[in-house]
Design an enzyme around this catalytic site. Structure first.
Site, PDB file in Angstrom:
ATOM      1  N   SER A  62     126.719 -49.438  64.021  1.00  0.00           N
ATOM      2  CA  SER A  62     125.300 -49.333  64.377  1.00  0.00           C
ATOM      3  C   SER A  62     124.453 -48.873  63.193  1.00  0.00           C
ATOM      4  O   SER A  62     123.251 -48.682  63.308  1.00  0.00           O
ATOM      5  CB  SER A  62     125.133 -48.390  65.572  1.00  0.00           C
ATOM      6  OG  SER A  62     125.870 -47.207  65.340  1.00  0.00           O
ATOM      7  N   LEU A 101     123.473 -50.490  57.012  1.00  0.00           N
ATOM      8  CA  LEU A 101     124.158 -51.442  56.142  1.00  0.00           C
ATOM      9  C   LEU A 101     124.827 -52.533  56.978  1.00  0.00           C
ATOM     10  O   LEU A 101     124.759 -53.714  56.673  1.00  0.00           O
ATOM     11  CB  LEU A 101     125.209 -50.710  55.291  1.00  0.00           C
ATOM     12  CG  LEU A 101     125.990 -51.602  54.346  1.00  0.00           C
ATOM     13  CD1 LEU A 101     125.119 -52.035  53.178  1.00  0.00           C
ATOM     14  CD2 LEU A 101     127.247 -50.908  53.828  1.00  0.00           C
ATOM     15  N   ALA A 102     125.451 -52.095  58.088  1.00  0.00           N
ATOM     16  CA  ALA A 102     126.142 -53.055  58.948  1.00  0.00           C
ATOM     17  C   ALA A 102     125.136 -54.066  59.498  1.00  0.00           C
ATOM     18  O   ALA A 102     125.368 -55.279  59.463  1.00  0.00           O
ATOM     19  CB  ALA A 102     126.847 -52.320  60.084  1.00  0.00           C
ATOM     20  N   LYS A 103     124.010 -53.547  59.982  1.00  0.00           N
ATOM     21  CA  LYS A 103     123.023 -54.443  60.603  1.00  0.00           C
ATOM     22  C   LYS A 103     122.367 -55.364  59.588  1.00  0.00           C
ATOM     23  O   LYS A 103     122.180 -56.539  59.832  1.00  0.00           O
ATOM     24  CB  LYS A 103     121.936 -53.602  61.297  1.00  0.00           C
ATOM     25  CG  LYS A 103     122.390 -53.061  62.651  1.00  0.00           C
ATOM     26  CD  LYS A 103     121.229 -52.487  63.420  1.00  0.00           C
ATOM     27  CE  LYS A 103     121.058 -51.031  63.079  1.00  0.00           C
ATOM     28  NZ  LYS A 103     120.166 -50.264  63.913  1.00  0.00           N
ATOM     29  N   LEU A 130     128.777 -56.480  41.706  1.00  0.00           N
ATOM     30  CA  LEU A 130     129.750 -57.427  41.165  1.00  0.00           C
ATOM     31  C   LEU A 130     129.750 -58.736  41.962  1.00  0.00           C
ATOM     32  O   LEU A 130     130.282 -59.743  41.506  1.00  0.00           O
ATOM     33  CB  LEU A 130     131.155 -56.818  41.165  1.00  0.00           C
ATOM     34  CG  LEU A 130     131.360 -55.667  40.186  1.00  0.00           C
ATOM     35  CD1 LEU A 130     132.798 -55.185  40.221  1.00  0.00           C
ATOM     36  CD2 LEU A 130     130.991 -56.085  38.772  1.00  0.00           C
ATOM     37  N   HIS A 165     126.828 -49.504  39.466  1.00  0.00           N
ATOM     38  CA  HIS A 165     126.308 -50.865  39.285  1.00  0.00           C
ATOM     39  C   HIS A 165     126.090 -51.204  37.805  1.00  0.00           C
ATOM     40  O   HIS A 165     126.576 -52.229  37.312  1.00  0.00           O
ATOM     41  CB  HIS A 165     124.984 -51.036  40.033  1.00  0.00           C
ATOM     42  CG  HIS A 165     125.076 -50.773  41.512  1.00  0.00           C
ATOM     43  ND1 HIS A 165     126.225 -50.970  42.229  1.00  0.00           N
ATOM     44  CD2 HIS A 165     124.152 -50.330  42.408  1.00  0.00           C
ATOM     45  CE1 HIS A 165     126.004 -50.661  43.502  1.00  0.00           C
ATOM     46  NE2 HIS A 165     124.759 -50.263  43.628  1.00  0.00           N
ATOM     47  N   LYS A 188     118.558 -48.173  32.165  1.00  0.00           N
ATOM     48  CA  LYS A 188     117.363 -47.574  32.760  1.00  0.00           C
ATOM     49  C   LYS A 188     117.412 -47.898  34.254  1.00  0.00           C
ATOM     50  O   LYS A 188     117.595 -49.059  34.615  1.00  0.00           O
ATOM     51  CB  LYS A 188     116.143 -48.211  32.104  1.00  0.00           C
ATOM     52  CG  LYS A 188     114.833 -47.634  32.520  1.00  0.00           C
ATOM     53  CD  LYS A 188     113.717 -48.025  31.540  1.00  0.00           C
ATOM     54  CE  LYS A 188     113.284 -49.467  31.677  1.00  0.00           C
ATOM     55  NZ  LYS A 188     112.002 -49.751  31.016  1.00  0.00           N
TER      56      LYS A 188
HETATM   57  C1  BG6 Z   1     122.656 -49.377  46.536  1.00  0.00           C
HETATM   58  C2  BG6 Z   1     121.915 -48.100  46.293  1.00  0.00           C
HETATM   59  O1  BG6 Z   1     123.963 -49.292  46.048  1.00  0.00           O
HETATM   60  O2  BG6 Z   1     121.975 -50.437  45.874  1.00  0.00           O
HETATM   61  C3  BG6 Z   1     120.466 -48.206  46.717  1.00  0.00           C
HETATM   62  O3  BG6 Z   1     122.553 -47.051  47.009  1.00  0.00           O
HETATM   63  C4  BG6 Z   1     119.794 -49.412  46.096  1.00  0.00           C
HETATM   64  O4  BG6 Z   1     119.754 -47.031  46.377  1.00  0.00           O
HETATM   65  C5  BG6 Z   1     120.652 -50.650  46.324  1.00  0.00           C
HETATM   66  O5  BG6 Z   1     118.531 -49.575  46.703  1.00  0.00           O
HETATM   67  C6  BG6 Z   1     120.089 -51.836  45.568  1.00  0.00           C
HETATM   68  O6  BG6 Z   1     120.791 -52.981  45.933  1.00  0.00           O
HETATM   69  P1  BG6 Z   1     120.115 -54.405  45.842  1.00  0.00           P
HETATM   70  O7  BG6 Z   1     121.215 -55.351  46.109  1.00  0.00           O
HETATM   71  O8  BG6 Z   1     119.026 -54.439  46.866  1.00  0.00           O
HETATM   72  O9  BG6 Z   1     119.562 -54.509  44.465  1.00  0.00           O
END
Ligand code: BG6
Length: 502
Positions: free
Chosen positions: A26, A29-31, A193, A253, A346
């Site tokens: 619920s 992220l899942a939704k 990735l 990331h 950055k």
């Molecule tokens: C997530 C972060 O890993 O990546 C978020 O926790 C960020 O804070 C999100 O907003 C950004 O992902 P995307 O795919 O929308 O660029």
């Protein structure tokens, strides 16, 4: 749990079954991401014939209620009229719900019974997607592993960051998870990735003759990895305040992109060969130094009658919070290929634009015959830009003669804009990653030694920032971020490439 060597093979496609359990069904992220990605895979025929999806969470819900919840975020990709409604109905019929506590073995036994009924005695492969806060990872893994593992096929678990807060807590988490799972059952997602242009980075490097010879300190002056969002942490302040932008974006990331960018040619495209090379890059890097980092935090700002909140206006964030929502850093790789080349990162929230870019600035042309025909030689060097999102593109800035009888040069772009070149919609990163986890492909997932090496680079800096209570430089919501980022770049003889484009 054990990992059997048989993902659904061609012959096993119809005899085996796949169940995907989204734990934390619920949640946001899942939704927003996981169920829509699963539907997109189904829509494009990437899921095996016998698949079932389960949502698992504490909330009491019926199957119908789960379906209603999911259906609100599903969209059909290509052509809305092309059986979209039917496909959605079929997909939703395969979705079920089981309510339970995250630390209850009994509740996971209940799930196991439901899974077995759906599997109908066939070879069963089970994938668990943990879309839950990290403090309950271990409980869920313990319960799922002891009570709901597959008895006949593989069992895999996808986990999302944060993988700890520093080297120590990450190692402790790795150790706990390994009590119940083998390394090859754990799929640590870094969703960057799975992004199309990040995946393309290696293709660009290793399948084009023109880039390979230039990919070193001999020709590259600096590399910039830029992440910027035009919205703040609204709604996520509680989580964010415990982590900050360095842990949220840079340590994972951007560092992952850096490793892919800088690694040596892997022996093959196999997951272990690629991950071996990435680890080597990370281990050749110098841990971040405080003097090579600038941190910032956004403050409230009014513009055109609209008021934008500051970070500490969030009720879940302490008024005195020193958590950075912006950071810029210069990193260095101490190896023969990259010695002395600054890799500038950055990352910031509540800035003036939403974009992720990889920018490669090349050196000046030695003894340039045309140096008197352009304006600024510093700007006139070649620059390769991978525009990861939005508006995916790859372009190379070159110097070009302005047509006409005189001799005047200007800057032009050789431009590959994805939307102009490819009619296909670009899949969401989660689709690629889910598909890979189902297929047992680990190339895009983070190995535990990689994670360890990544934390080793950032942990001393994070500790110092926190122990010394270093105050972030404030910047207005919607601005270009703290001025300190320019000084940092200038110290390394660099100009941020994104500024020339705004
Ligand atoms: C997530 C972060 O890993 O990546 C978020 O926790 C960020 O804070 C999100 O907003 C950004 O992902 P995307 O795919 O929308 O660029």
């Amino acid at each position: 749990m054990t990992e059997s060597s048989s993902p659904f093979s061609e012959s096993g496609k119809t005899e085996s079954t796949l169940t995907i359990t989204v734990v934390g069904a619920s949640g946001d992220l899942a939704k927003k991401k996981i169920f829509p990605a699963l539907f997109a895979l189904y829509y494009d025929d990437f899921l095996p014939e016998n698949f079932t999806i389960f949502g698992y969470a504490r909330t009491k819900m019926t199957d119908e209620e789960l379906r209603k919840m999911i259906s609100e975020t599903l969209t059909c990709r290509i052509d809305k009229s092309e059986n979209c409604g039917d496909k959605m109905d079929h997909f939703l019929k395969r979705c079920f719900y089981h309510s339970g506590l995250y630390n209850s073995e009994e509740d996971f036994s209940g799930l196991d019974q439901k899974l077995q009924i759906k599997e109908g005695g066939r070879l069963s492969n089970r994938l668990f997607y943990l879309s839950i806060p990290p403090n309950i990872f271990v409980d869920v893994v313990r319960c799922a592993s002891t009570k709901a593992s597959s008895k006949s096929g593989w069992t895999r678990v996808i986990v999302e960051k944060p993988f700890g807060r520093d080297a120590e807590s990450s190692r402790a988490l790795i150790k706990c998870l390994k009590r119940y799972l083998n390394e090859d059952q754990i799929f640590r997602i870094d969703h960057y990735l799975g992004k199309e242009l990040v995946e393309n980075l290696s293709v660009l490097r290793f399948s084009n003759l023109v880039f390979g010879p230039l990919w070193s300190r001999d020709y590259i002056r600096n590399v910039q990895l830029i992440f910027s969002e035009d919205f703040g942490t609204e709604g996520r302040g509680g989580y964010f305040d415990n982590y900050g932008i360095i842990r949220d974006i840079m340590q994972n990331h951007l560092l992952q992109i850096l490793a892919l960018f800088a690694m040596e040619t892997p022996v093959s495209l196999d997951a272990e060969d690629i991950r071996n090379e990435k680890v080597k890059v990370l281990r050749s890097m110098r841990p971040l130094q405080l003097e090579d980092v600038v941190i910032g935090q956004y403050k409230g700002h009014s513009n055109g009658g609209k008021t934008y909140p500051g970070y500490t206006d969030d009720p879940k964030v302490s008024k005195n919070s020193l958590t950075p929502t912006f950071a810029a850093a210069a990193l260095f790789i101490n190896n023969a290929r990259w010695d002395g080349v600054p890799f500038l990162m950055k990352a910031g929230k509540a800035l003036n634009a939403r974009r992720t870019q990889i920018r490669v600035q090349f050196r000046h042309v030695p003894g340039n015959l045309y140096r008197n025909f352009g304006t600024d030689l510093d700007k006139a060097t070649n620059e390769l830009v991978l525009h990861v999102q939005p508006d995916e593109a790859i372009y190379l800035k070159i110097n070009n003669k302005v047509p006409g009888l005189g001799m005047r040069l200007d800057r032009s772009d050789l431009n590959l804009l994805y939307s102009a070149r490819y009619s296909r919609e670009i899949p969401d990163a989660y689709e690629r990653l889910l598909l890979d986890a189902i297929g047992g492909e680990r190339r895009l997932f983070i190995r535990s030694d990689e994670l360890d090496a990544a934390w080793a680079l950032f942990t001393p800096l994070l500790k110092e920032l926190e122990e010394e209570k270093i105050a972030p430089e404030l910047y207005p919501y919607g601005s270009r971020g703290p001025v300190g980022a320019h000084y940092l770049a200038a110290k390394h003889n660099v100009r941020w490439g994104d500024f020339t484009e705004d």
